[in-house]
Design an enzyme around this catalytic site. Structure first.
Site, PDB file in Angstrom:
ATOM      1  N   GLU A  88     -83.206 -61.639 -40.685  1.00  0.00           N
ATOM      2  CA  GLU A  88     -82.055 -62.035 -39.790  1.00  0.00           C
ATOM      3  C   GLU A  88     -81.020 -60.749 -39.616  1.00  0.00           C
ATOM      4  OE1 GLU A  88     -80.770 -65.570 -41.948  1.00  0.00           O
ATOM      5  OE2 GLU A  88     -82.430 -66.724 -41.441  1.00  0.00           O
TER       6      GLU A  88
ATOM      7  N   CYS B 154     -47.426 -59.185 -35.684  1.00  0.00           N
ATOM      8  CA  CYS B 154     -46.357 -59.046 -36.790  1.00  0.00           C
ATOM      9  C   CYS B 154     -46.462 -59.202 -37.971  1.00  0.00           C
ATOM     10  CB  CYS B 154     -45.319 -60.574 -36.335  1.00  0.00           C
ATOM     11  SG  CYS B 154     -45.313 -60.662 -34.493  1.00  0.00           S
ATOM     12  N   GLU B 155     -47.290 -58.309 -38.541  1.00  0.00           N
ATOM     13  CA  GLU B 155     -47.520 -58.077 -39.941  1.00  0.00           C
ATOM     14  C   GLU B 155     -47.997 -56.777 -40.319  1.00  0.00           C
ATOM     15  OE1 GLU B 155     -50.920 -60.630 -41.163  1.00  0.00           O
ATOM     16  OE2 GLU B 155     -50.182 -61.970 -39.786  1.00  0.00           O
TER      17      GLU B 155
END
Ligand code: LLP
Length: 454
Positions: A287, A358-359
């Protein structure tokens, strides 16, 4: 650098092109941030896996890496199976017209509704994560009044510790997927004894971004060691679904095993554990997700600001970041960056490429060497962003998800359009949607049906 780029990558007049289309032209035509997927890279990877594993292997694409209707149709044409992990992925695959018998449903917390839908649309295989799920499935079949019985595989949590980021390790101490071999053996006997449902195999997915091929040999051995003493619980051909996990290269010089090496490692494990003698007929299923799609994709951003930070560092702020690619923040993932608007190969300055959110953790590439005259309005390309990027994107800070386009032979095909403000607000019932009137009444707890109020 070439091995992190899509196979159709060319340079004309110093500018990068994918699928015969210039990157800056794509940015102008479709806007940024933009996810560009090289159709021919994708097909090349699918072909390499097929060549490595042979015609009989159940090659299964892990949909969680990136899924869309156009991709599902390619997978169907190439005879791949698809693994899904939610009702949403299941619905996408179903609507794309994919044969449901070729779908494998995973999940460690499947809801009753998801199981019912899986039964209703005829999913081929369900991977059982924990013992109670067998009864959940029985109830789902009864609720649907359906005779469809998906084949069942048992997910094993074996004692291996793959070398990869701890957040993407899915076997061994501290992980919560699947069952110990002892518990799974009890479940195997119970299913085989009860009749009505076919237990067709086992599943082990050890983790993701695994670079050490030897780990895959150990996964194969663990699967054989589990099945051999319980062989009578399984039908004549037993499914050995050995998961995904093959690494993709992200940085220049980073080496990862090829699909062939991956197949050889699994085969070596099967040989070492004497699979043929101990199991008789088995079908190998794998997979892969990341190793199929990661390097087919790249993300284009436009630079919106260039500014000097404390000390000598300079930042380039782009129009995306954390919302369209949370991987740097989540896993410390690291990427290359190219300036698609300038002659390639020109270098000169190190920049910190930061996102718009905003970080302080919103850093796309902490240290990118780019032409010194890189400027506002230039388009940056981040290669290796085809897997777990769009799929993990969010609408943080009210930023809609980017568009996705497939490119091939000089043509670009939009497969997912950019999210608009209307898309962002569509579920907000206070903002004038047709449903707003319905919920304008104050919420009353008494309106919750007792069966739901737990
Ligand atoms: N099968 C199962 C049951 C899985 O859980 C996964 C991935 C795969 C197959 C495919 O693994 P792959 O070949 O793509 O490594 N968000 C993380 C990756 C999480 C992988 C989750 N499971 C990241 O961005 O690195």
């Amino acid at each position: 650098m070439k091995h992190v780029l899509p196979v159709s990558w060319t340079e004309t007049g110093g500018r990068g092109r994918v699928g015969g289309v210039g990157l800056t032209e794509l940015a102008v035509r479709f806007g940024t941030p933009l996810v560009v997927v090289d159709d021919s890279h994708l097909e090349d990877r699918l072909a390499r896996f097929r060549a490595a594993f042979g015609p009989d292997a159940g090659l299964t694409y892990a949909g969680k890496a990136f899924l869309c209707g156009a991709l599902v149709r390619i997978l169907a044409r190439k005879g791949w199976l698809v693994d899904v992990v939610s009702g949403g992925e299941l619905e996408l695959v179903r609507r794309a017209g994919f044969p449901m018998r070729d779908v494998i449903l995973h999940g460690n917390a499947k809801s009753a509704a998801e199981l019912e839908r899986a039964i209703d649309c005829g999913v081929g295989r369900v991977v059982i994560d924990h013992p109670a799920e067998v009864d959940d499935l029985r109830r789902a079949a009864a609720a649907e009044e359906s005779d469809h019985r998906p084949d069942l595989l048992l997910r094993l949590n074996v004692e291996l510790t793959p070398e990869t980021h701890e957040k993407v390790r899915t076997v061994g101490p501290g992980t919560h997927f699947g069952m110990s071999p002892a518990v799974a053996a009890t479940v195997a006997r119970r299913i085989a004894g009860a009749g009505g449902w076919r237990l067709t195999g086992v599943h082990i997915h050890a983790g993701s971004q695994i670079r050490d091929a030897a780990l895959f040999s150990r996964v194969a051995e663990a699967a054989v060691d589990f099945v051999a003493p319980l062989r009578l619980c399984f039908p004549e051909t037993v499914d050995l679904d050995l998961g995904g996990g093959l690494a993709a290269p992200y940085r220049a010089g980073e080496e990862v095993p090829s699909p062939r090496r991956y197949a050889e490692a699994l085969q070596a494990g099967l040989r070492r554990s004497n699979a043929e003698a101990r199991l008789g007929t088995y079908r190998l299923i794998v997979e892969p997700g990341r190793s199929v799609i990661a390097n087919a994709g790249l993300t284009l951003y436009t630079i919106h600001a260039r500014k000097r930070l404390d000390g000598a560092a300079e930042a380039l702020a782009v129009d995306g970041g954390l919302s369209d690619n949370p991987r740097p923040s989540l896993y410390g993932a690291s990427y290359e960056a190219l300036n698609a608007s300038r002659a390639l190969g020109e270098t000169g300055r190190t920049f910190r490429v930061v996102g718009r959110h905003c970080e302080s953790g919103d850093v796309v590439v902490p240290s990118a060497t780019l032409p010194a005259d890189t400027e506002v309005g230039d388009v940056l390309a981040i290669p290796g962003t085809g897997a777990y990027v769009f799929a993990m994107s969010s609408r943080y800070n009210g930023v809609g998800r980017p568009a996705v386009i497939f490119v091939r032979d000089g043509a670009a095909r939009e497969v997912i359009r950019r999210e608009t403000d209307d898309d962002l607000l569509a579920c907000d019932l206070a903002l004038g949607s047709p449903e707003a009137a319905r919920i304008a009444r104050p919420f009353s707890v008494a309106a919750v049906p007792p069966s739901r109020a737990r």
